[in-house]
Design an enzyme around this catalytic site. Structure first.
Site, PDB file in Angstrom:
ATOM      1  N   GLU A   2       0.860  -1.172   0.000  1.00 11.94           N
ATOM      2  CA  GLU A   2       0.000   0.000   0.000  1.00 11.94           C
ATOM      3  C   GLU A   2       0.899   1.225   0.000  1.00 11.94           C
ATOM      4  O   GLU A   2       1.711   1.416   0.902  1.00 11.94           O
ATOM      5  CB  GLU A   2      -0.933   0.037   1.209  1.00 11.94           C
ATOM      6  CG  GLU A   2      -1.885   1.210   1.152  1.00 11.94           C
ATOM      7  CD  GLU A   2      -2.898   1.257   2.288  1.00 11.94           C
ATOM      8  OE1 GLU A   2      -3.785   2.129   2.212  1.00 11.94           O
ATOM      9  OE2 GLU A   2      -2.801   0.463   3.229  1.00 11.94           O
ATOM     10  N   ASP A  77      -2.480  12.306  -2.925  1.00  9.18           N
ATOM     11  CA  ASP A  77      -2.572  13.763  -2.997  1.00  9.18           C
ATOM     12  C   ASP A  77      -2.926  14.151  -4.432  1.00  9.18           C
ATOM     13  O   ASP A  77      -2.210  13.803  -5.364  1.00  9.18           O
ATOM     14  CB  ASP A  77      -1.238  14.378  -2.589  1.00  9.18           C
ATOM     15  CG  ASP A  77      -1.317  15.877  -2.401  1.00  9.18           C
ATOM     16  OD1 ASP A  77      -2.177  16.516  -3.049  1.00  9.18           O
ATOM     17  OD2 ASP A  77      -0.513  16.418  -1.632  1.00  9.18           O
ATOM     18  N   LYS A  81      -3.852  22.069  -8.317  1.00  9.49           N
ATOM     19  CA  LYS A  81      -3.473  23.183  -9.196  1.00  9.49           C
ATOM     20  C   LYS A  81      -2.797  22.630 -10.451  1.00  9.49           C
ATOM     21  O   LYS A  81      -1.918  21.761 -10.359  1.00  9.49           O
ATOM     22  CB  LYS A  81      -2.520  24.139  -8.477  1.00  9.49           C
ATOM     23  CG  LYS A  81      -3.165  24.884  -7.325  1.00  9.49           C
ATOM     24  CD  LYS A  81      -2.173  25.811  -6.658  1.00  9.49           C
ATOM     25  CE  LYS A  81      -2.832  26.527  -5.488  1.00  9.49           C
ATOM     26  NZ  LYS A  81      -1.871  27.358  -4.761  1.00  9.49           N
ATOM     27  N   THR A 154     -11.957   5.075   4.710  1.00  8.41           N
ATOM     28  CA  THR A 154     -10.867   5.827   5.335  1.00  8.41           C
ATOM     29  C   THR A 154     -11.382   7.201   5.747  1.00  8.41           C
ATOM     30  O   THR A 154     -12.465   7.619   5.344  1.00  8.41           O
ATOM     31  CB  THR A 154      -9.701   6.024   4.344  1.00  8.41           C
ATOM     32  OG1 THR A 154     -10.145   6.862   3.278  1.00  8.41           O
ATOM     33  CG2 THR A 154      -9.205   4.698   3.804  1.00  8.41           C
TER      34      THR A 154
END
Length: 181
Positions: A2, A77, A81, A154
């Site tokens: 993971e 993540d 932008k 999660t």
């Protein structure tokens, strides 16, 4: 394996559910690693290894080609932008690296709550010839995959649900070189 296990919610739950599988959790966030290690010790799990470090470096330097049964990347993540998109983990090079490290029949399972990132993933993954999308049956237990794709919720998924964001889930299988996708 993971990549980006965070506080280990998924790692811990899946290691308990799949005691026959060894799990390597890779994370950079030290407090998250501490939470996972504590949970693993309390549950007396013997099939979890935790590595503090970069998932890309781990795959490149410590994992031999064709050895992983599965790779899980949950809520990476999104670098929302546009000028930061180059920092996103799931780029063509990463799909190729993961495919190389998976054994034939191995699974790559990805989840994100970021619609733009999901779109980029859906556009990028098909360029990797060693990965074939898996169409999941209504009952995940009937999927017949070497690892479970029944993911625990999660904190990132819970936060996304609270603000009404959809979860985008992707599952691919590693195929033989030259196999028709």
């Amino acid at each position: 394996m993971e990549i980006g296990s965070g506080t280990g919610t998924s790692t811990w739950a899946m290691a308990q559910a799949e005691p026959e599988n060894d799990v390597v959790a890779v994370e950079v966030y030290l407090p998250g690693i501490a939470q996972l290690v504590g949970a693993v010790q309390r549950a007396e799990l013997t099939n979890v290894r935790v590595v503090r470090g970069d998932g890309v470096a781990m795959l490149e330097d410590m994992i031999a080609p064709g050895t992983l049964t599965g790779v899980r990347v949950y809520f990476p993540d999104p670098w929302p932008k546009a000028r930061h998109h180059k920092r996103r983990l799931l780029q063509p090079r990463m799909f190729a690296l993961i495919a190389d490290r998976l054994r034939v029949g191995g699974i790559l399972h990805v989840a994100t709550d970021h619609a733009d990132y999901a779109e980029a993933i859906a556009e990028t993954a098909p360029s990797e010839p060693l990965l074939r999308p898996v169409v999941l049956p209504p009952r995940l237990a009937d999927a017949g995959l070497p690892i479970s794709v029944d993911r625990p919720v999660t904190k990132f998924q819970d936060k996304a649900a609270q603000v009404g964001r959809d979860i985008h889930e992707f599952v691919w299988e590693r195929v033989e070189e030259g196999e028709v996708r």
